[in-house]
Design an enzyme around this catalytic site. Sequence first.
Site, PDB file in Angstrom:
ATOM      1  CE  LYS A 181     -17.651   1.079  -3.182  1.00 46.02           C
ATOM      2  NZ  LYS A 181     -17.704   0.083  -4.237  1.00 46.02           N
TER       3      LYS A 181
HETATM    4  C1  PLP Z   1     -18.304  -1.298  -4.637  1.00 44.00           C
HETATM    5  C2  PLP Z   1     -17.542  -2.565  -4.683  1.00 44.00           C
HETATM    6  C3  PLP Z   1     -17.361  -3.286  -5.878  1.00 44.00           C
HETATM    7  C4  PLP Z   1     -18.093  -2.956  -7.142  1.00 44.00           C
HETATM    8  O1  PLP Z   1     -17.898  -1.674  -7.596  1.00 44.00           O
HETATM    9  P1  PLP Z   1     -18.842  -1.094  -8.768  1.00 44.00           P
HETATM   10  O2  PLP Z   1     -18.061   0.060  -9.297  1.00 44.00           O
HETATM   11  O3  PLP Z   1     -20.129  -0.691  -8.121  1.00 44.00           O
HETATM   12  O4  PLP Z   1     -19.022  -2.155  -9.780  1.00 44.00           O
HETATM   13  C5  PLP Z   1     -16.543  -4.393  -5.857  1.00 44.00           C
HETATM   14  N1  PLP Z   1     -15.941  -4.799  -4.719  1.00 44.00           N
HETATM   15  C6  PLP Z   1     -16.104  -4.152  -3.556  1.00 44.00           C
HETATM   16  C7  PLP Z   1     -15.402  -4.642  -2.337  1.00 44.00           C
HETATM   17  C8  PLP Z   1     -16.937  -3.025  -3.497  1.00 44.00           C
HETATM   18  O5  PLP Z   1     -17.144  -2.406  -2.323  1.00 44.00           O
END
Ligand code: PLP
Length: 384
Positions: A181
């Site tokens: 991210k």
């Molecule tokens: C990455 C992601 C999540 C989950 O995030 P985590 O921190 O890995 O639990 C949820 N929704 C979307 C759209 C994502 O891309």
Amino acid sequence: MSIPFSRPSIGAEEIEEVVACLRSGWITSGPRTARFEQEFAEVVHSTHAIAVSSATAGLHLAMLVLDLQPGDEVITSPLTWPATVNTIVFAGGKPVLVDIEADTLNLDVRQLSRKLSDRTRAIVPVHFAGQPCDMAPLMEIAGAKGLRVVEDAAHAVGTEYRGRRVGSIGDLSVFSFHPIKNITTAEGGMITTDDGELARRLRLLRFHGVERDAWKAYGGAQLPLYDVSMPGLKYNLTDIQSAIGLHQLRKLDDFIARRQHLARRYDAALADVPEIRPLGNAPYPFRHAHHLYVVRVQTAALRINREEFMAAVQAAGVGLGLHFIAVHELTYYRRLLGDLRAELPVATDASRRIFSLPLYPGLADSDVDRVVEVLRQTVNANRR
Ligand SMILES: *Cc1c(COP(=O)(O)O)cnc(C)c1O
């Protein structure tokens, strides 16, 4: 040398802060997490920020705090990570999928009203790839029907919609700090809200239902007593992770500027590869966080399918991602919701044609050129 799909940008500041945290004697949730929450709230213009162990944990808590009753419906996008719908199911709700816009792959807000029922309780827009959903009409529908809005902002740290930061628009917003991210804490997430009562309940749900700050109690004269007024989970973010996040947050604008530069370079280089089509831009004013660079391959022009195309590109040393396989194509949700392919034609088609190109601050301009060259060669070698 191959080009990885993703690589976190960790500098000396993050490393030194983690070492300082390890030496400090307090490594789980404590002063660094409190500071990270405060600085994050300032960045996204929200009143409260609640740090959690992942966005999945954050979405789970957000759904629990809605107090869903069995059969209550939560509307969301089919083009999302399973966490968005899994957490609705775990909180006792039923996900209701609304199709997406062909150009942005964001929830098609014009189709929302058709999917409302007297069991609808909440809407969960997903700001796909870092481009915001059309929040004004969405908030208007939610307001008129008394629905809660929980933004899946996993892609949207730094995204703005009509001059407003994502994190300050819906009732709750949930961000992710997974390594791919825009900013990372290795694993981690943040929930933001302006609602003090929701924030209070989220903090309880995050930590056993226990009311006090353990790090304050253990450090001083306060007795380590506690009480539980509602059951909670164990979803707190550690200070080791927040040590990374504090410095990542300060670099956010530079990270986004670099991502934007790389995205523009992809746009320009792909302009003469019509078989590989980037996403379009929403018509309203926004700031793109450029979390992902997603393209659609025109398989009708080729002798190979999307999976074979991706395999050929990866074999040439370019890492790719897939964001996402549509929820209604996954076994559990196909069983739960039935065959929705005809009802969700845009998401169904996108899900079969998309993949994501490398995009991160450490990627070189020459890497972008190389990725596009590999795409061009793969197209040319497989034309119908
Ligand atoms: C990455 C992601 C999540 C989950 O995030 P985590 O921190 O890995 O639990 C949820 N929704 C979307 C759209 C994502 O891309």
